[in-house]
Write an enzyme that holds these catalytic residues in place. Structure first.
Site, PDB file in Angstrom:
ATOM      1  N   SER A   8       0.858  -1.184   0.000  1.00  0.00           N
ATOM      2  CA  SER A   8       0.000   0.000   0.000  1.00  0.00           C
ATOM      3  C   SER A   8       0.892   1.232   0.000  1.00  0.00           C
ATOM      4  CB  SER A   8      -0.945  -0.015   1.205  1.00  0.00           C
ATOM      5  OG  SER A   8      -0.245  -0.302   2.386  1.00  0.00           O
ATOM      6  N   GLU A  10       1.180   5.471   0.819  1.00  0.00           N
ATOM      7  CA  GLU A  10       0.608   6.611   1.568  1.00  0.00           C
ATOM      8  C   GLU A  10       0.973   7.943   0.905  1.00  0.00           C
ATOM      9  OE1 GLU A  10       0.810   6.370   5.873  1.00  0.00           O
ATOM     10  OE2 GLU A  10       1.494   8.454   5.939  1.00  0.00           O
ATOM     11  N   ASP A 101      -1.814  13.998  16.725  1.00  0.00           N
ATOM     12  CA  ASP A 101      -1.095  14.890  17.640  1.00  0.00           C
ATOM     13  C   ASP A 101      -1.762  16.252  17.596  1.00  0.00           C
ATOM     14  OD1 ASP A 101       1.042  13.123  18.449  1.00  0.00           O
ATOM     15  OD2 ASP A 101       1.763  13.284  16.380  1.00  0.00           O
ATOM     16  N   PHE A 208      13.077  14.310  11.201  1.00  0.00           N
ATOM     17  CA  PHE A 208      11.785  13.649  11.318  1.00  0.00           C
ATOM     18  C   PHE A 208      11.882  12.419  12.238  1.00  0.00           C
ATOM     19  CE2 PHE A 208       8.077  11.498   9.183  1.00  0.00           C
ATOM     20  CZ  PHE A 208       7.156  12.465   9.563  1.00  0.00           C
ATOM     21  N   HIS A 258       3.831  -1.204   3.680  1.00  0.00           N
ATOM     22  CA  HIS A 258       3.136   0.073   3.472  1.00  0.00           C
ATOM     23  C   HIS A 258       4.210   1.151   3.262  1.00  0.00           C
ATOM     24  CE1 HIS A 258      -0.075   3.113   4.117  1.00  0.00           C
ATOM     25  NE2 HIS A 258       0.829   3.789   4.810  1.00  0.00           N
TER      26      HIS A 258
HETATM   27  P1  FAD Z   1      -2.711   6.033  20.297  1.00  0.00           P
HETATM   28  O1  FAD Z   1      -2.877   4.646  19.825  1.00  0.00           O
HETATM   29  O2  FAD Z   1      -3.851   6.664  21.006  1.00  0.00           O
HETATM   30  O3  FAD Z   1      -1.397   6.038  21.235  1.00  0.00           O
HETATM   31  C1  FAD Z   1      -0.781   7.260  21.636  1.00  0.00           C
HETATM   32  C2  FAD Z   1       0.001   7.035  22.937  1.00  0.00           C
HETATM   33  O4  FAD Z   1      -0.897   6.812  24.046  1.00  0.00           O
HETATM   34  C3  FAD Z   1       0.924   5.799  22.968  1.00  0.00           C
HETATM   35  O5  FAD Z   1       2.029   6.141  23.760  1.00  0.00           O
HETATM   36  C4  FAD Z   1       0.083   4.689  23.625  1.00  0.00           C
HETATM   37  O6  FAD Z   1       0.900   3.751  24.298  1.00  0.00           O
HETATM   38  C5  FAD Z   1      -0.814   5.484  24.585  1.00  0.00           C
HETATM   39  N1  FAD Z   1      -2.200   5.018  24.618  1.00  0.00           N
HETATM   40  C6  FAD Z   1      -2.927   4.496  23.611  1.00  0.00           C
HETATM   41  N2  FAD Z   1      -4.205   4.323  23.991  1.00  0.00           N
HETATM   42  C7  FAD Z   1      -4.309   4.750  25.268  1.00  0.00           C
HETATM   43  C8  FAD Z   1      -5.381   4.870  26.182  1.00  0.00           C
HETATM   44  N3  FAD Z   1      -6.619   4.494  25.844  1.00  0.00           N
HETATM   45  N4  FAD Z   1      -5.112   5.387  27.422  1.00  0.00           N
HETATM   46  C9  FAD Z   1      -3.863   5.800  27.759  1.00  0.00           C
HETATM   47  N5  FAD Z   1      -2.801   5.705  26.903  1.00  0.00           N
HETATM   48  C10 FAD Z   1      -3.033   5.206  25.670  1.00  0.00           C
HETATM   49  N6  FAD Z   1      -0.296  11.674  12.416  1.00  0.00           N
HETATM   50  C11 FAD Z   1      -1.077  12.620  11.853  1.00  0.00           C
HETATM   51  O7  FAD Z   1      -1.168  13.732  12.370  1.00  0.00           O
HETATM   52  N7  FAD Z   1      -1.763  12.367  10.690  1.00  0.00           N
HETATM   53  C12 FAD Z   1      -1.724  11.174  10.077  1.00  0.00           C
HETATM   54  O8  FAD Z   1      -2.374  10.979   9.051  1.00  0.00           O
HETATM   55  C13 FAD Z   1      -0.910  10.148  10.645  1.00  0.00           C
HETATM   56  N8  FAD Z   1      -0.838   8.928  10.087  1.00  0.00           N
HETATM   57  C14 FAD Z   1      -0.092   7.943  10.682  1.00  0.00           C
HETATM   58  C15 FAD Z   1      -0.069   6.677  10.105  1.00  0.00           C
HETATM   59  C16 FAD Z   1       0.699   5.661  10.666  1.00  0.00           C
HETATM   60  C17 FAD Z   1       0.715   4.292  10.026  1.00  0.00           C
HETATM   61  C18 FAD Z   1       1.460   5.916  11.848  1.00  0.00           C
HETATM   62  C19 FAD Z   1       2.318   4.826  12.457  1.00  0.00           C
HETATM   63  C20 FAD Z   1       1.415   7.171  12.438  1.00  0.00           C
HETATM   64  C21 FAD Z   1       0.647   8.199  11.865  1.00  0.00           C
HETATM   65  N9  FAD Z   1       0.554   9.471  12.439  1.00  0.00           N
HETATM   66  C22 FAD Z   1      -0.208  10.439  11.851  1.00  0.00           C
HETATM   67  C23 FAD Z   1       1.270   9.779  13.680  1.00  0.00           C
HETATM   68  C24 FAD Z   1       0.356   9.552  14.916  1.00  0.00           C
HETATM   69  O9  FAD Z   1      -0.759  10.409  14.842  1.00  0.00           O
HETATM   70  C25 FAD Z   1       1.164   9.864  16.169  1.00  0.00           C
HETATM   71  O10 FAD Z   1       2.172   8.898  16.345  1.00  0.00           O
HETATM   72  C26 FAD Z   1       0.344  10.029  17.443  1.00  0.00           C
HETATM   73  O11 FAD Z   1       1.220  10.571  18.441  1.00  0.00           O
HETATM   74  C27 FAD Z   1      -0.235   8.751  18.008  1.00  0.00           C
HETATM   75  O12 FAD Z   1      -1.306   8.286  17.304  1.00  0.00           O
HETATM   76  P2  FAD Z   1      -1.880   6.802  17.598  1.00  0.00           P
HETATM   77  O13 FAD Z   1      -3.056   6.610  16.783  1.00  0.00           O
HETATM   78  O14 FAD Z   1      -0.791   5.809  17.548  1.00  0.00           O
HETATM   79  O15 FAD Z   1      -2.308   7.024  19.143  1.00  0.00           O
END
Ligand code: FAD
Length: 277
Positions: A8, A10, A101, A208, A258
């Site tokens: 895939s 991105e 974020d 980055f 990906h």
């Molecule tokens: P989460 O899964 O919520 O995790 C964030 C942190 O909180 C982790 O340290 C985890 O251990 C902890 N955690 C998770 N769930 C809980 C909970 N319920 N309670 C307490 N702690 C918890 N960023 C963008 O801005 N736009 C994008 O389009 C984008 N695409 C991405 C695509 C991929 C494949 C990846 C790997 C990252 C991408 N990111 C993107 C970056 C991402 O948004 C950041 O890494 C962000 O800080 C975390 O998102 P997450 O969904 O992993 O968060």
């Protein structure tokens, strides 16, 4: 290779007219490599809301399967529901569900919604309509309390209904295999797909990587540093390094790849062609 192993690609949503025109060509060239789907990022705090949507709909209209990235960003439940409804109505069947974020400068003014809660929200309102991908971090998310904790929260995303995870990029295959193993031990059996970052610019790669917690191994830094003044040689060396990484991942059993294309045909296309050849 793409026939046996799903790949895939991105994209980020382009802001300018020139960027939009270029993406049409990039999409068409990369579509020729038969990816399973494309995905389009979502700016921090929802800053690219309409741009992401327009890019997604353009790719869909051009005949490809496409997944918008989504986070609560600055939206409340009604806003996220509205966006998801518009994707469903446009025939979109996949979402990359993220916490995201905060945009710089927002400090603690806004509340981030964890990805497991977004997955729950999607399943509650749309059942099985969407295939849901989530993020995973073989070298551990920078804010994670511990390795164990990060694996736990990934498991929670699967428990909430995610179908597969796509990882943050990494350059050390052992980090990926160890992580997958630790997840298996905790009962995770859904696919964890390596995110692959082709190398184009050494300076921005270092900056980055420091921000997102991806380690650039010393040997790579030393090697790429020697090409700082010659971008063509740097890209060629990068293609070689990333092809070798992908080969190790494929041989070791990765369920797909990906690619973070940065909206460029190459080096992604060169790497995929190497893997196919
Ligand atoms: P989460 O899964 O919520 O995790 C964030 C942190 O909180 C982790 O340290 C985890 O251990 C902890 N955690 C998770 N769930 C809980 C909970 N319920 N309670 C307490 N702690 C918890 N960023 C963008 O801005 N736009 C994008 O389009 C984008 N695409 C991405 C695509 C991929 C494949 C990846 C790997 C990252 C991408 N990111 C993107 C970056 C991402 O948004 C950041 O890494 C962000 O800080 C975390 O998102 P997450 O969904 O992993 O968060």
């Amino acid at each position: 290779m793409s026939k046996v192993l799903p790949i895939s690609f991105e994209f980020f949503p382009p802001k300018t007219e020139a960027g939009k025109e270029k993406l049409v060509t990039v999409h068409s060239e990369l579509a020729a490599l038969a990816p399973e789907f494309f995905s389009v990022t979502y700016g921090a705090g929802g800053s690219t809301r309409s741009n992401t949507r327009d890019t997604v709909l353009g790719i869909k209209a051009a005949g490809s399967d496409v997944a918008p990235h989504l986070s609560f960003g600055g939206d409340d439940e009604t806003g996220v529901l509205e966006l998801l409804n518009s994707y469903r109505d446009a025939g979109i069947r996949r979402i990359v569900a993220l916490r995201g974020d905060l945009p710089s400068g927002m400090g603690r003014a806004a509340q981030l919604v964890h990805a497991n809660e977004l997955v729950e929200f999607i399943r509650k309102h749309f059942g099985d309509h969407f295939t849901v991908h989530v993020a995973a971090y073989p070298e551990i998310h920078p804010e994670a309390a511990s390795y164990k904790d990060d694996v736990h929260w990934l498991k929670e995303k699967f428990n909430a209904g995610a179908n597969s995870a796509i990882t943050q990029y990494f350059f050390n295959p052992d980090a990926y295999f160890h992580f997958v193993n630790e997840c298996h031990k905790q009962g995770v059996d859904q696919p964890i797909i390596p995110g692959i970052m082709p190398i184009t610019n050494f300076t921005s790669l270092q900056r980055f990587s420091a921000n997102c917690g991806a380690e650039v191994p010393r040997w790579m830094v030393q090697k790429l540093k020697s090409y700082e003044d010659n971008s063509e040689s740097m890209v060629a060396a990068g293609v070689e390094i990333i092809t070798a990484l992908c080969e190790k991942l494929v041989v070791g059993g990765a369920p797909g790849l990906h690619f973070y294309t940065m909206n460029q045909i190459n080096p992604t296309s060169a790497i995929v062609r190497n893997l196919c050849g």
